[in-house]
Design an enzyme around this catalytic site. Structure first.
Site, PDB file in Angstrom:
ATOM      1  CD  GLU A 169      -8.065   0.635   8.190  1.00  0.00           C
ATOM      2  OE1 GLU A 169      -7.862  -0.341   8.950  1.00  0.00           O
ATOM      3  OE2 GLU A 169      -7.444   1.708   8.305  1.00  0.00           O
TER       4      GLU A 169
ATOM      5  CG  HIS B 217      -5.118  -2.564   9.145  1.00  0.00           C
ATOM      6  ND1 HIS B 217      -5.149  -1.185   9.186  1.00  0.00           N
ATOM      7  CD2 HIS B 217      -3.851  -2.895   9.454  1.00  0.00           C
ATOM      8  CE1 HIS B 217      -3.957  -0.726   9.489  1.00  0.00           C
ATOM      9  NE2 HIS B 217      -3.140  -1.750   9.666  1.00  0.00           N
TER      10      HIS B 217
ATOM     11  CG  ASN C 282      -7.780  -1.841  12.457  1.00  0.00           C
ATOM     12  OD1 ASN C 282      -6.836  -2.477  11.987  1.00  0.00           O
ATOM     13  ND2 ASN C 282      -8.309  -0.794  11.826  1.00  0.00           N
TER      14      ASN C 282
ATOM     15  CG  ASP D   1      -0.257  -0.414   2.504  1.00  0.00           C
ATOM     16  OD1 ASP D   1       0.979  -0.279   2.581  1.00  0.00           O
ATOM     17  OD2 ASP D   1      -0.943  -0.870   3.427  1.00  0.00           O
TER      18      ASP D   1
HETATM   19  P1  PGA Z   1       2.935  -1.832  12.610  1.00  0.00           P
HETATM   20  O1  PGA Z   1       1.809  -1.829  11.503  1.00  0.00           O
HETATM   21  O2  PGA Z   1       3.921  -2.889  12.236  1.00  0.00           O
HETATM   22  O3  PGA Z   1       3.521  -0.469  12.566  1.00  0.00           O
HETATM   23  O4  PGA Z   1       2.269  -2.134  13.913  1.00  0.00           O
HETATM   24  C1  PGA Z   1       1.297  -3.038  11.071  1.00  0.00           C
HETATM   25  C2  PGA Z   1       0.084  -2.803  10.214  1.00  0.00           C
HETATM   26  O5  PGA Z   1      -0.657  -1.835  10.481  1.00  0.00           O
HETATM   27  O6  PGA Z   1      -0.163  -3.596   9.304  1.00  0.00           O
END
Ligand code: PGA
Length: 240
Positions: free
Chosen positions: A143, A138, A136, A67
């Site tokens: 999301e 995702h 969350n 992304d």
């Molecule tokens: P993070 O993000 O490794 O910074 O916790 C992971 C994600 O949101 O996929």
């Protein structure tokens, strides 16, 4: 679905690194799917190290990042294009022409998303996908509520994701509220998926993802529908 628990986040990153390096050694033309965020940074640091010691080459590898923020300059330090240069691409031998990240400045986001999806297909699909997971649940910027059949597209970020990523933007700076993200359907087509999740803050998201049946409220639970998935956790994330 396989679950591997290592004692520490560092050891979990080493394990994920080893899986990726092994895969590329077996198949030098691997098409990789790559994540950003804090979790994969120790994996990228190890890949750079392995490259320095000539154990690992990305010369024939093709990469697709999950992304990119929409509307953020590519040179902005919080852009995933800048992140990937800093963390990996500036230090390894993957030719620029073989590296792909959605163009967050594309005038037509829908067209950019469709083109990205077509590029993945033209490369033969993703062989090995490294994934993180959001608090969350995702995956990529898919999301909660994202359709399991979704393809690369323009998505709205939720308040919890915006809050998680706010520290990367200066006070008063406008934080992008949208991103171009591979879809869940795109991710599920990867032939091998390795999810790296570390720390107690991810424990609940991982627990819910491992619960069956898969439900759209927990995007990572869609991974039950994928072919070959390994969750690599540290003990804090596994709750042990
Ligand atoms: P993070 O993000 O490794 O910074 O916790 C992971 C994600 O949101 O996929």
């Amino acid at each position: 679905m396989e679950i591997v628990v290592r004692p520490t986040a560092e050891a979990a990153a080493t394990y994920a690194h080893d899986l990726l390096v092994e895969h590329v050694r077996r198949q030098p033309t691997t098409v990789l799917g790559l994540p950003t965020g804090a979790t994969p940074l120790p994996v990228y640091a190890r890949l750079v190290q392995s490259h320095r010691t000539a154990l690992f080459s990305m010369q024939s590898v093709t990469t697709f990042n999950l992304d990119e923020y929409y509307g953020l300059g590519l040179k902005h330090p919080a852009s995933y294009t800048a992140y990937m240069s800093r963390a990996l691409f500036d230090h390894v031998d993957c030719p620029a022409s073989q590296r792909h990240i959605p163009n967050g400045l594309a005038a037509d986001a829908q067209q950019e998303a469709a083109d990205y999806e077509a590029l993945i297909a033209a490369a033969g699909g993703i062989d090995f996908m490294l994934l993180g997971i959001g608090r969350n649940g995702h995956i990529g910027f898919n999301e909660p509520g994202s359709d399991f059949a979704s393809r690369t597209r323009l998505v709205d970020l939720t308040p919890s994701t915006l809050a998680a990523n706010a520290p990367f933007f200066a006070d008063g700076e406008t934080q992008p509220k949208q991103a171009i993200s591979m879809g869940i359907g795109t991710i599920l087509q990867a032939r091998r998926i390795v999810v790296l999740a570390t720390g107690a803050s991810k424990a609940e998201a991982v627990r819910q993802s491992l619960e069956k049946p898969a439900k759209t409220a927990v995007p990572a639970s869609a991974l039950h529908l994928a072919r070959d998935v390994t969750f690599v956790l540290d003990q804090a994330c596994a709750g042990i």
